[in-house]
Scaffold this motif. Structure first.
Motif, mmCIF file in Angstrom:
data_model
loop_
_atom_site.group_PDB
_atom_site.id
_atom_site.type_symbol
_atom_site.label_atom_id
_atom_site.label_comp_id
_atom_site.label_asym_id
_atom_site.label_seq_id
_atom_site.Cartn_x
_atom_site.Cartn_y
_atom_site.Cartn_z
ATOM 1 N N LYS A 142 1.004 -1.196 0.106
ATOM 2 C CA LYS A 142 -0.060 0.092 -0.020
ATOM 3 C C LYS A 142 0.878 1.195 0.029
ATOM 4 C CE LYS A 142 -4.167 -1.879 2.048
ATOM 5 N NZ LYS A 142 -4.922 -1.984 3.113
ATOM 6 N N ALA A 143 1.982 1.160 0.774
ATOM 7 C CA ALA A 143 2.671 2.397 0.766
ATOM 8 C C ALA A 143 3.538 2.738 -0.588
ATOM 9 C CB ALA A 143 3.977 2.169 1.919
ATOM 10 N N LYS A 144 3.940 1.543 -1.167
ATOM 11 C CA LYS A 144 4.480 1.588 -2.584
ATOM 12 C C LYS A 144 3.563 2.281 -3.421
ATOM 13 C CE LYS A 144 8.061 1.240 -5.400
ATOM 14 N NZ LYS A 144 9.185 2.108 -5.202
ATOM 15 N N ASP A 208 9.580 -7.510 -14.673
ATOM 16 C CA ASP A 208 9.318 -7.460 -13.080
ATOM 17 C C ASP A 208 9.265 -6.157 -12.529
ATOM 18 O OD1 ASP A 208 9.232 -10.174 -13.176
ATOM 19 O OD2 ASP A 208 11.220 -10.445 -12.746
ATOM 20 N N THR A 209 9.410 -4.997 -13.269
ATOM 21 C CA THR A 209 9.330 -3.707 -12.836
ATOM 22 C C THR A 209 7.924 -3.415 -12.116
ATOM 23 O OG1 THR A 209 10.804 -2.699 -14.524
ATOM 24 C CG2 THR A 209 9.598 -1.207 -13.298
ATOM 25 N N TRP A 210 7.953 -2.890 -11.086
ATOM 26 C CA TRP A 210 6.613 -2.806 -10.051
ATOM 27 C C TRP A 210 6.191 -1.373 -10.420
ATOM 28 C CZ3 TRP A 210 4.401 -6.567 -7.629
ATOM 29 C CH2 TRP A 210 3.231 -6.372 -6.870
ATOM 30 N N VAL A 211 4.672 -1.427 -11.086
ATOM 31 C CA VAL A 211 4.123 -0.399 -11.365
ATOM 32 C C VAL A 211 2.697 -0.152 -10.788
ATOM 33 C CG1 VAL A 211 5.398 -0.145 -13.380
ATOM 34 C CG2 VAL A 211 3.354 -1.286 -13.383
ATOM 35 N N TYR A 212 2.211 1.123 -10.998
ATOM 36 C CA TYR A 212 0.734 1.096 -10.387
ATOM 37 C C TYR A 212 -0.034 1.434 -11.603
ATOM 38 C CZ TYR A 212 -3.503 3.566 -8.817
ATOM 39 O OH TYR A 212 -4.992 4.006 -8.673
ATOM 40 N N MET A 213 -1.009 0.734 -11.884
ATOM 41 C CA MET A 213 -1.808 0.699 -13.026
ATOM 42 C C MET A 213 -3.140 1.642 -12.854
ATOM 43 S SD MET A 213 -1.330 -2.936 -14.687
ATOM 44 C CE MET A 213 -0.482 -3.893 -13.253
ATOM 45 N N GLU A 214 -2.998 2.888 -13.107
ATOM 46 C CA GLU A 214 -4.010 3.721 -12.521
ATOM 47 C C GLU A 214 -5.239 3.349 -13.223
ATOM 48 O OE1 GLU A 214 -3.694 8.502 -12.115
ATOM 49 O OE2 GLU A 214 -3.062 7.723 -14.063
ATOM 50 N N LYS A 215 -5.489 2.950 -14.374
ATOM 51 C CA LYS A 215 -6.653 2.592 -15.140
ATOM 52 C C LYS A 215 -7.655 1.463 -14.280
ATOM 53 C CE LYS A 215 -8.758 1.574 -19.595
ATOM 54 N NZ LYS A 215 -8.438 1.484 -20.886
ATOM 55 N N PHE A 216 -6.689 0.691 -13.660
ATOM 56 C CA PHE A 216 -7.582 -0.573 -12.988
ATOM 57 C C PHE A 216 -7.351 -0.498 -11.644
ATOM 58 C CE2 PHE A 216 -6.130 -1.706 -17.522
ATOM 59 C CZ PHE A 216 -7.481 -2.096 -18.011
ATOM 60 N N ASN A 217 -6.639 0.518 -10.988
ATOM 61 C CA ASN A 217 -6.310 0.541 -9.676
ATOM 62 C C ASN A 217 -5.725 -0.571 -9.176
ATOM 63 O OD1 ASN A 217 -6.332 1.968 -7.180
ATOM 64 N ND2 ASN A 217 -8.465 1.115 -6.731
ATOM 65 N N ILE A 218 -4.595 -0.846 -9.823
ATOM 66 C CA ILE A 218 -3.914 -2.176 -9.298
ATOM 67 C C ILE A 218 -2.352 -2.021 -9.401
ATOM 68 C CG2 ILE A 218 -3.401 -4.530 -10.174
ATOM 69 C CD1 ILE A 218 -6.037 -4.823 -11.509
ATOM 70 N N SER A 219 -1.729 -2.565 -8.364
ATOM 71 C CA SER A 219 -0.201 -2.362 -8.425
ATOM 72 C C SER A 219 0.445 -3.920 -8.826
ATOM 73 C CB SER A 219 0.223 -1.988 -6.979
ATOM 74 O OG SER A 219 -0.054 -0.741 -6.834
ATOM 75 N N ASN A 220 1.329 -3.999 -9.723
ATOM 76 C CA ASN A 220 1.587 -5.274 -10.007
ATOM 77 C C ASN A 220 2.915 -5.006 -11.016
ATOM 78 O OD1 ASN A 220 2.104 -8.254 -10.197
ATOM 79 N ND2 ASN A 220 -0.250 -8.282 -9.680
ATOM 80 N N LYS A 221 3.516 -6.223 -11.511
ATOM 81 C CA LYS A 221 4.571 -6.202 -12.578
ATOM 82 C C LYS A 221 3.939 -5.451 -14.054
ATOM 83 C CE LYS A 221 6.700 -10.329 -10.604
ATOM 84 N NZ LYS A 221 7.272 -11.455 -10.701
ATOM 85 N N LEU A 222 4.903 -4.912 -14.587
ATOM 86 C CA LEU A 222 4.858 -4.221 -15.866
ATOM 87 C C LEU A 222 4.098 -5.138 -16.836
ATOM 88 C CD1 LEU A 222 5.114 -1.612 -17.721
ATOM 89 C CD2 LEU A 222 7.239 -2.583 -18.188
ATOM 90 N N ASN A 223 4.711 -6.393 -16.848
ATOM 91 C CA ASN A 223 4.070 -7.402 -17.976
ATOM 92 C C ASN A 223 2.436 -7.592 -17.718
ATOM 93 O OD1 ASN A 223 4.425 -8.940 -15.824
ATOM 94 N ND2 ASN A 223 4.839 -10.757 -17.240
ATOM 95 N N GLN A 224 1.808 -7.312 -16.755
ATOM 96 C CA GLN A 224 0.537 -7.616 -16.677
ATOM 97 C C GLN A 224 -0.542 -6.468 -17.176
ATOM 98 O OE1 GLN A 224 -0.413 -8.964 -12.650
ATOM 99 N NE2 GLN A 224 1.043 -10.600 -12.520
#
Length: 491
Positions: A142-144, A208-224
Motif C-alpha cells: 500500500k505504501a509503494k 518485473d518492474t513494479w508499477v501502479y496501473m491507474e486505469k485498473f487501480n492495481i499495483s503489479n508487474k509491468l508485463n501484466q
C-alpha cells in the motif's frame, strides 16, 4: 594525324621559346629539353604513316555508314528521334508496371495484418509457479502504491520528435497464443528508429518492474498491463513511467519468431554450456505445442565434454543447473541454431541470468535477424512477409507501413544500440506478495527515463555514456532543467 602535327608544331614553338629565354634557363637544361623534344618528334613521324592509313580507313567507314543510314531512312527506317521516343515509352511502361507491383504488394501485405486486441480484462492473470518465492515481503504494497500514485500525479511531458519513431514490440507467450487467448507478455522491447542520427535503439523493458496501473487501480508487474488492457494500455503505462511517446505497437507470438529465424536461414550465437542445458526446458514446451517428438532439437551436450545424464534437474517445478551461469567452467561454443532452437535460446530464463540474461539474448536475437535480413533477396523477403504478417497485430497506419517498406534496406544499415530498463544501480530488488520485483523510487524512474532519452534522442551510443551524462547533469544541477522532471521532495 592532324593532332600529331599540331603537337609537333607546338613542340617546336616551345623549343623556340626556351631558346629565346637564354638569360633565364641553364644551357645544359635547354639542350636536354631540346634533345628530348627531337626524339618525341622523330617518334611521332614514324607513327604518322600508320595513322594516315587508319584515318583514311576510318573516314571510309563513316561515309559508308552515313550512306547506309540515309538509305535506311529513305526506305522507311526509324530516325534517331523515333528511336528515342520508343525507348522513353518502354521506360515509362516499365515504371508504370513497377508502381503497379509496389501498390499490389503494399495492399497485399497490409491486408495480412490483424487488428489489435485491446479488450479489457478484469480477472487476474496467470502466474507461473516458478516465479513465486519464499522470501518475506520487503515492501509495504500500500505504501509503494501511494508513492507511485504521487509520482503519476506529477508525470512529466512525454518527449516526442518527428524524426524518431518509437515502436513497442510485444511478444506473447506460446502457451497463450496456442489457445488464441491474450496473456502476459515476457517480451517488451522499444524499437526506436532515429532517421536523423541513423540509429536503431533496442530497449528491453524488464517484466518485473513494479508499477501502479491507474486505469485498473492495481499495483503489479509491468508485463501484466498487457493482460489487463492490451497493447494500447501497456503503451500508456510505459509512457507514464519512462516519459517517452510511443508512436505504434507491434505484437508477435513465439511461433512467428520461429518462422522469422527459419526464413533468414537460422541464427548464430555463442551458446554457453549452461544455456545449452537450460534451453531444454522451454524447448520441451515448444515441442509440445509444435507437435514435435520429445527431445527434438536438443543441443548435444557432449560437444561440451559433459555427461548428458546429470546436467540439469527440477526442484519443485523450478528448473536448475549444476553449474553457475557464465562461470569460468561455463565454456561457450559458436552454434548455428534453427528456428526452434533460437526461440529456446531467446526464452531461457531460469538458471541463466534470469530476466537480465533473457532480455540480453532477445536483443542479440533481434540484432542477428537484422544482420541476416541484410543479405536476403527480394524473393526471400516476400516469403518472410507472407509467412509472418498474418499473425502480426499492429496499429501502424498504411502510410507508415509504406514508408517503412520503402526504407527497410536503409534502416537495416543504421547503427544498432542496446539498452535495458531499468539500468543497473537505478532500481532495488524487492519482494511483494511472494513475488520478486524491481522496485523504483520517483528519482530512479526519472533517471532511467533520462538515460532512455539520451540514447534515443541524444548523442549517447552506450549505456555507460548515458549514465555519465545523467551523473554530470545531477552534479552540475542542470538535470531537472534539461529533462522537464519535477524533483522529488526527498531528493
Amino acid at each position: 594525324m592532324k593532332d600529331k602535327k599540331e603537337h609537333t608544331a607546338a613542340s617546336a614553338e616551345l623549343r623556340d621559346m626556351i631558346n629565346s629565354r637564354s638569360d633565364e634557363a641553364d644551357d645544359d637544361l635547354k639542350s636536354s629539353i631540346a634533345q628530348a623534344m627531337d626524339k618525341k618528334a622523330a617518334s611521332n613521324k614514324s607513327a604518322d604513316h600508320s595513322v594516315d592509313n587508319d584515318d583514311k580507313h576510318s573516314e571510309t567507314n563513316v561515309k559508308t555508314e552515313k550512306k547506309k543510314h540515309s538509305r535506311l531512312n529513305m526506305r522507311g527506317g526509324w530516325s534517331l528521334r523515333k528511336k528515342t521516343g520508343v525507348t522513353l515509352g518502354f521506360i515509362f511502361l516499365a515504371l508504370v508496371l513497377l508502381m503497379a507491383v509496389i501498390v499490389f504488394l503494399f495492399f497485399h501485405y497490409t491486408g495480412l495484418l490483424k487488428d489489435r486486441d485491446n479488450s479489457i480484462r478484469t480477472e487476474k492473470p496467470p502466474v507461473d509457479s516458478r516465479d513465486l518465492v519464499d522470501e518475506p515481503d520487503t515492501l509495504d504494497e500500500k505504501a509503494k502504491e501511494k508513492e507511485l500514485r504521487e509520482m503519476l500525479q506529477q508525470r512529466s511531458k512525454k518527449i516526442s520528435n518527428e524524426k524518431v519513431m518509437n515502436i513497442l514490440l510485444i511478444g506473447e507467450d506460446i502457451r497463450d497464443t496456442a489457445t488464441q487467448d491474450r496473456g502476459n507478455t515476457d517480451v517488451m522491447m522499444l524499437i526506436s528508429v532515429n532517421k536523423e542520427h541513423k540509429t536503431v535503439t533496442l530497449t528491453s523493458l524488464m517484466r518485473d518492474t513494479w508499477v501502479y496501473m491507474e486505469k485498473f487501480n492495481i499495483s503489479n508487474k509491468l508485463n501484466q498491463a498487457y493482460w489487463y488492457g492490451g497493447a494500447e494500455y501497456l503503451s500508456e503505462v510505459v509512457e507514464d513511467y519512462y516519459s517517452v511517446k510511443i508512436d505504434r505497437t507491434v505484437k508477435v507470438n513465439f511461433q512467428q519468431f520461429i518462422d522469422i529465424a527459419e526464413v533468414v536461414g537460422g541464427l548464430d550465437f555463442e551458446v554457453s554450456y549452461t544455456e545449452a542445458v537450460a534451453m531444454r526446458d522451454p524447448m520441451d514446451e515448444q515441442n509440445y505445442y509444435l507437435h514435435n517428438p520429445s527431445g527434438t532439437d536438443y543441443v548435444d551436450l557432449k560437444q561440451y565434454g559433459k555427461d548428458d545424464s546429470v546436467n540439469y534437474y527440477d526442484v519443485d517445478g523450478k528448473f536448475c543447473t549444476t553449474i553457475e551461469y557464465q562461470s569460468e567452467e561455463d565454456n561457450t561454443i559458436k552454434m548455428h541454431l534453427n528456428g526452434n532452437q533460437a526461440l529456446a535460446y531467446a526464452r531461457v530464463r531460469y538458471g541463466c541470468g534470469d530476466d537480465y540474461g533473457r532480455t540480453m539474448r532477445q536483443r542479440e536475437a533481434i540484432t542477428e535477424i537484422v544482420s541476416k535480413a541484410k543479405k536476403m533477396n527480394l524473393i526471400d523477403l516476400d516469403a518472410l512477409m507472407n509467412k509472418v504478417l498474418p499473425e502480426v497485430e499492429t496499429d501502424l497506419e498504411d502510410g507508415e507501413i509504406a514508408e517503412m517498406l520503402l526504407n527497410a534496406f536503409d534502416y537495416m544499415n543504421y547503427d544498432i544500440q542496446q539498452l535495458r530498463l531499468p539500468v543497473d544501480d537505478y532500481f532495488t530488488m524487492d519482494f511483494i506478495n511472494s513475488q520478486s520485483c524491481l522496485s523504483l523510487t520517483t528519482w530512479q524512474f526519472q533517471a532511467n527515463a533520462a538515460m532512455l532519452r539520451y540514447m534515443v534522442y541524444g548523442d549517447c551510443k552506450t549505456v555507460e555514456e548515458a549514465r555519465e551524462q545523467y551523473q554530470k547533469e545531477i552534479d552540475d544541477g542542470t538535470f531537472y532543467e534539461k529533462n522537464d522532471f519535477q524533483p522529488p521532495v526527498y531528493w
